[in-house]
Design a protein around this motif. Sequence first.
Motif, PDB file in Angstrom:
ATOM      1  N   ARG A 151       5.791   3.594  -5.721  1.00 13.31           N
ATOM      2  CA  ARG A 151       5.895   4.252  -4.428  1.00 13.31           C
ATOM      3  C   ARG A 151       4.435   4.369  -3.869  1.00 13.31           C
ATOM      4  O   ARG A 151       3.371   4.475  -4.772  1.00 13.31           O
ATOM      5  N   PHE A 152       4.131   4.532  -2.513  1.00 13.00           N
ATOM      6  CA  PHE A 152       2.890   4.737  -1.922  1.00 13.00           C
ATOM      7  C   PHE A 152       2.508   6.253  -1.944  1.00 13.00           C
ATOM      8  O   PHE A 152       3.431   7.059  -2.106  1.00 13.00           O
ATOM      9  N   PRO A 153       1.301   6.521  -2.150  1.00 13.25           N
ATOM     10  CA  PRO A 153       0.814   7.855  -2.164  1.00 13.25           C
ATOM     11  C   PRO A 153       1.454   8.555  -0.688  1.00 13.25           C
ATOM     12  O   PRO A 153       1.854   7.987   0.229  1.00 13.25           O
ATOM     13  N   ASP A 154       2.012   9.797  -1.069  1.00 16.30           N
ATOM     14  CA  ASP A 154       2.477  10.675   0.221  1.00 16.30           C
ATOM     15  C   ASP A 154       1.729  10.526   1.350  1.00 16.30           C
ATOM     16  O   ASP A 154       2.186  10.252   2.742  1.00 16.30           O
ATOM     17  N   TRP A 155       0.335  10.646   1.479  1.00 18.04           N
ATOM     18  CA  TRP A 155      -0.496  10.566   2.538  1.00 18.04           C
ATOM     19  C   TRP A 155      -0.454   9.010   3.285  1.00 18.04           C
ATOM     20  O   TRP A 155      -0.168   8.974   4.596  1.00 18.04           O
ATOM     21  N   LEU A 156       0.001   8.359   2.535  1.00 15.52           N
ATOM     22  CA  LEU A 156       0.086   6.824   3.103  1.00 15.52           C
ATOM     23  C   LEU A 156       1.306   6.607   3.832  1.00 15.52           C
ATOM     24  O   LEU A 156       1.348   6.100   4.798  1.00 15.52           O
TER      25      LEU A 156
END
Length: 484
Positions: free
Chosen positions: A284-289
């Motif tokens: 998973r991508f980081p949340d901010w991304l």
Amino acid sequence: MSGDDMMAPLIRSRGEVPVSDGGSMLVGILGTGDFSRSLARRLMASGYHVVVGSRTPQRSKTLFPDGAEVTTQMEAASQADLVFVAVFPEHYSTLLELKQPLAGKTLVDVSNGVRLNQDGPSNGERLAELFPESSVVKGFNTVSAWTLQTGPRDGSRQVFLCSDSNKAKRAVTQICRSMGFVPVDMGLLSSSLEVENLPLYLFPSWRLPILCTLLLFVIFYLYNFLRDVLHPYVTAGKSVFYKMPVDTVNVTLPSVALVMLSLVYVPGLCAAFLQLRRGTKYSRFPDWLDRWLARRKQLGLCSFLCAALHAIYSLSLPMRKSARFKLINAALRQVKEGLGDAWVDEEVWRMELYVSVGIMALGLLSLLAVASLPSVANAVNWREFSFIQSTLGYCALSTATLHTLLFGWDRAFDAAQYRFNLPPTFMLVVLLPCGVLLGRVALALPCAALRLRRIRRGSDDNRRIRFKLPEDNRLNGTEDISHV
Ligand code: NAP
């Protein structure tokens, strides 16, 4: 539909028997306010019998069309097969005496929430608690009285429905379709808080892009003010504060537009580099991304707005009195000093190229903006959409960057441009787009492009897929599921 059906009037006059699917169902409405009146008209136009329950039926009678029966709340609740509760939720408890006649019937709760982030239970759940022997369906709260009156063609067509009873939901779905709306099943009544909140949201996905645009505008405006207005005043006592409303705004807008347009493409590059580094697309991508990727459309539209405003401001520059005075003064000086021809070839070429490339950039940005409209986006396939938003998008970014570079020309090497030792604005704003364009070129190199394509087709460098369980649920650190 038979010819007879076509001839039938949409709203019957008093006493006439309706002809439609809903003809056999008697729909009740509690309350005689705006929503109730519009709903009654729409239901009757769709062929339903309507009975309205009021605390003061004699007074409310005149507010409804002839075909609707307006009676006491008790009468309406006893007669109706299905009842819409068009009363504010604060007054639900005053309806408790209707518990008995409403038992076993479907109640439709049309109320809206009062404010966002309110903790449960929702109005729908409260109504279900008050009337445990009835089946409560939440819905129609996103449809305004106005839309009900004018018909679904002139407003939102979607009606979000949720209920714990499938039978009750099916009945309301049927009514919804007969009235020309599109029912959207939102599941169980536990979703009703979300449904009640829907009309309360104020552009949630726009908050960050708008904030970002305003912040950049303020920063660039102050920077330009410092260099173009304050510097001449401080160093030479020259007052050019008249530049603040038009000139300074007009150099600020393209800076914001270019940075915002670059911000549309930064998260895509970050995602690609992250996948290359991880060797997989299954992390998973980081949340901010994730959040940034989801806001690209809004960032792009904010950029388009700034670019369009810059074009309008630029076109109106010669209209200003200050521009006319400057032109006349320059001509007079030219004559007085006997300088003759004021034509400078290099300046002419710079301006011609700058304007032409700027128009192209705005054209491409307009195309991207139009293609982001849902109706247009739905009419193209995925490949066409990605061609427009990615390939043409990068073309727009390159053209806009070139437009800025042409504006700068060779002024980056002019010491006089570094007022207060600050670099000119055009130098600052091209840094990010140039970085983005270089990043895109790097990804297009065969070694990176091939590896990225393999990863996006499911290739995984990490042979064993490991999932991390949440902190409180973990068995032995990480759970190896590679054997599954
Ligand atoms: P409204 O014009 O104020 O009407 C409310 C009605 O409730 C009154 O006319 C009254 O009719 C009845 N009522 C029953 N018991 C009551 C009591 N104890 N105190 C006061 N009134 C009582 O409100 P509305 O705009 O029609 O809205 C009704 C519901 O629909 C609300 O829950 C609202 O959130 C929802 N809604 C409205 C719209 C809209 O566009 N208006 C859109 C979506 C949802 P009687 O005096 O005849 O009994």
